[in-house]
Design an enzyme around this catalytic site. Structure first.
Site, short mmCIF file in Angstrom:
data_model
loop_
_atom_site.label_atom_id
_atom_site.label_comp_id
_atom_site.label_asym_id
_atom_site.label_seq_id
_atom_site.Cartn_x
_atom_site.Cartn_y
_atom_site.Cartn_z
N GLU A 323 0.82 -1.45 -0.12
CA GLU A 323 -0.12 -0.23 -0.01
C GLU A 323 0.82 1.20 0.00
OE1 GLU A 323 -2.94 0.26 3.19
OE2 GLU A 323 -4.50 -0.55 1.85
N HIS A 344 7.43 -26.63 0.97
CA HIS A 344 6.70 -27.80 0.63
C HIS A 344 5.52 -27.11 -0.39
CE1 HIS A 344 8.77 -30.90 2.82
NE2 HIS A 344 9.05 -29.80 3.66
N LYS A 459 -14.00 0.76 -3.49
CA LYS A 459 -14.68 1.09 -2.63
C LYS A 459 -16.04 1.90 -3.23
CE LYS A 459 -11.81 2.00 1.38
NZ LYS A 459 -11.26 3.15 2.06
O1 PA5 Z 1 -3.39 1.91 5.81
C1 PA5 Z 1 -4.28 2.52 5.85
O2 PA5 Z 1 -4.72 3.50 5.87
C2 PA5 Z 1 -5.62 1.34 5.47
O3 PA5 Z 1 -5.13 0.11 5.35
C3 PA5 Z 1 -6.50 1.59 6.65
O4 PA5 Z 1 -5.92 1.03 7.67
C4 PA5 Z 1 -7.86 0.43 6.18
O5 PA5 Z 1 -8.32 0.92 4.87
C5 PA5 Z 1 -8.82 0.62 7.33
O6 PA5 Z 1 -9.20 1.95 7.48
P1 PA5 Z 1 -10.10 2.59 8.47
O7 PA5 Z 1 -8.84 2.49 10.00
O8 PA5 Z 1 -10.24 4.04 8.43
O9 PA5 Z 1 -11.37 1.93 8.57
#
Ligand code: PA5
Length: 473
Positions: A323, A344, A459
């Site tokens: 990410e 394995h 989303k």
């Molecule tokens: O790294 C990030 O920002 C994302 O992976 C969020 O943690 C994830 O989308 C969850 O978001 P939130 O904490 O707003 O529900």
């Protein structure tokens, strides 16, 4: 004995030209300066320039800040309040459901799996040393998993005056609007209100939201008057939030030592800031991975964990790297394996497949529990008597050496991250090392490691589809 974790890239360096390694130093040090300048920029009153937005460098100094505040204000500090809320939960209930996804889930799960008993939820309360059982939900849209946990709680929890039948709820979402978590929260909120009574003291005390300063979850928490609502600071991004309440609260509920965790993280930040290139785990790890990628197109980063309890640490890192740097058609591909299990399954490809992988082993040097040895057997049909008396850690060491040797013989690069023991302190170091390295690499290659704009596409589509479905009804 030193409890510092070590990074050893000796085997990988054979694949990197010495001149390139030396030449990278000044760029790396510039990138390190930029990383710390980002921290200063956030602490100043200056406006964050557009080119730097979003900027979520708060995680870098956070561990030391929390420790300092704790030393100063004790029970009134954030750590003191997290510990008090956790202790209350530990005293009051025997099962906790933690809701969250991505950065609001992976870190807590990594800590749980790495540091708790492998069969924690199956142990008696006494064997769990009074820690409640912990279940994760809100991390998917999986009907059967959600429904099964609801049924489990219904079956196990019938008498709310009996501690062993009481349960609590932690809901973690920085934005407060993530659908997976919000839906699960509505479901489990209904269930807990039904169990203890809507508006009951138990509901106000045993539901703990962890969220940003504003948003739907914050609003909901205000209306419901939950007694403990913990903030996620603005300058810390989701996948960098393991040292905020996001990771610390579940860890404290499990009885883990959150001060030691933070001390490990703070020690790694200090080491990153002061140790020289060649002796600095963050600089050296980043340089090794980066040079292999730019010189030899090695853009698959296998985190080869040697032990089942480290799998979720690897999954946490998968998210962090993917990410943070998977942007603008750049960014290496992270892949976690758990060995010897995955020798394995994936081992064949890693030994003879495309030459696009750096294998970074994560090795814990001492087991946490009694070593198990191979017993003598009179018949010896399995012919294991030749290894009789050898302990499992010895077999594992042989597997690690043998695997690394096999990769080296075929000129495949490997490196090792070594943890003397698996503890809050060493894991604190490891998480901070990997977060710092990710941010450093982002600055080195001109990718903003913060933010995840690409996640919005799915989303938005999902919400459009759901809304259109409503319109058709
Ligand atoms: O790294 C990030 O920002 C994302 O992976 C969020 O943690 C994830 O989308 C969850 O978001 P939130 O904490 O707003 O529900």
């Amino acid at each position: 004995m030193s409890f510092d974790i070590q990074y050893d890239a000796t085997a990988a360096l054979k694949h990197i030209k010495k001149k390139h390694w030396r030449n990278l130093e000044s760029e790396l040090l510039d990138a390190r300066n930029e990383v710390f300048a980002d921290v200063d920029l956030m602490a100043s009153d200056q406006k964050i320039p557009k080119s730097k937005q979003p900027l979520d460098a708060g995680f870098i100094s956070l561990p030391q800040q929390l420790l300092d505040e704790h030393d100063r204000d004790k029970a009134h500090s954030l750590l003191g309040r997290i510990q008090a809320a956790a202790d209350h939960m530990r005293n009051e209930v025997d099962q906790v459901v933690s809701l969250g996804i991505g950065g609001s889930y992976m870190g807590a799960r990594a800590l749980f799996e790495a540091l708790c008993h492998p069969y924690h939820n199956e142990l008696t309360r006494q064997a769990r040393e009074n820690s409640p059982r912990l279940y994760f939900e809100g991390d998917n849209l999986d009907n059967d998993s959600l429904s099964a946990l609801q049924e489990l709680l219904q079956q196990r929890c019938r008498d709310r005056t009996d501690k062993s039948q009481r349960w609590g709820l932690v809901v973690i979402s920085k934005s407060g609007g993530t659908l997976e978590t919000a839906v699960a929260f509505r479901l489990f909120r209904n269930a807990i209100e039904k169990y203890y009574g809507d508006g009951s003291t138990e509901c106000r005390q045993l539901v703990i939201p962890v969220t940003g300063e504003s948003g739907k979850l914050r609003d909901l928490a205000n209306v419901r008057k939950y007694e403990h609502v913990f903030p996620i600071p603005d300058g810390v991004g989701g996948r960098f939030s393991i040292f905020t309440t996001v990771g610390l609260l579940p860890a404290a509920i499990l009885g883990l030592d959150i001060v030691e965790l933070l001390k490990g993280a703070a020690a790694m930040t200090a080491r990153f800031q002061s140790a020289s290139f060649g002796e600095n785990p963050v600089l050296d790890y980043t340089a090794t991975c980066h040079l292999l990628e730019t010189e030899s197109n090695i853009d698959v980063r296998v985190l080869s964990t040697w032990g089942k309890s480290l799998e979720a640490v690897g999954l946490w890192y998968d998210q962090l790297l993917a990410e943070s740097l998977g942007k603008k058609e750049k960014g290496a591909l992270p892949l976690t394996v758990v060995n010897t299990r995955d020798l394995h399954s994936r081992g064949q490809q890693h030994q003879e497949g495309a030459r696009d992988k750096i294998i970074t082993n994560v090795i814990v040097e001492a087991p946490r529990r009694r070593a198990v040895s191979i017993p003598q057997d009179d018949l010896d049909q399995d012919q294991l008597n030749r290894f009789q008396g050898k302990a499992i850690p010895e077999l594992l060491t042989a597997a690690i050496k043998g695997t690394n040797q096999a990769y080296a013989d075929d000129e495949r690069p490997t490196a090792d991250i070594r943890l003397p023991v698996l503890s809050e302190h060493t894991l604190g170091q490891l998480f901070q090392m990997l977060m710092l390295a990710t941010v450093l690499e982002g600055r080195l290659i001109g990718i903003n490691p913060y933010g995840q704009p690409g996640v919005e596409a799915y989303k938005n589509n999902m919400l459009d589809i759901l809304t259109a479905g409503n319109a058709g009804k």
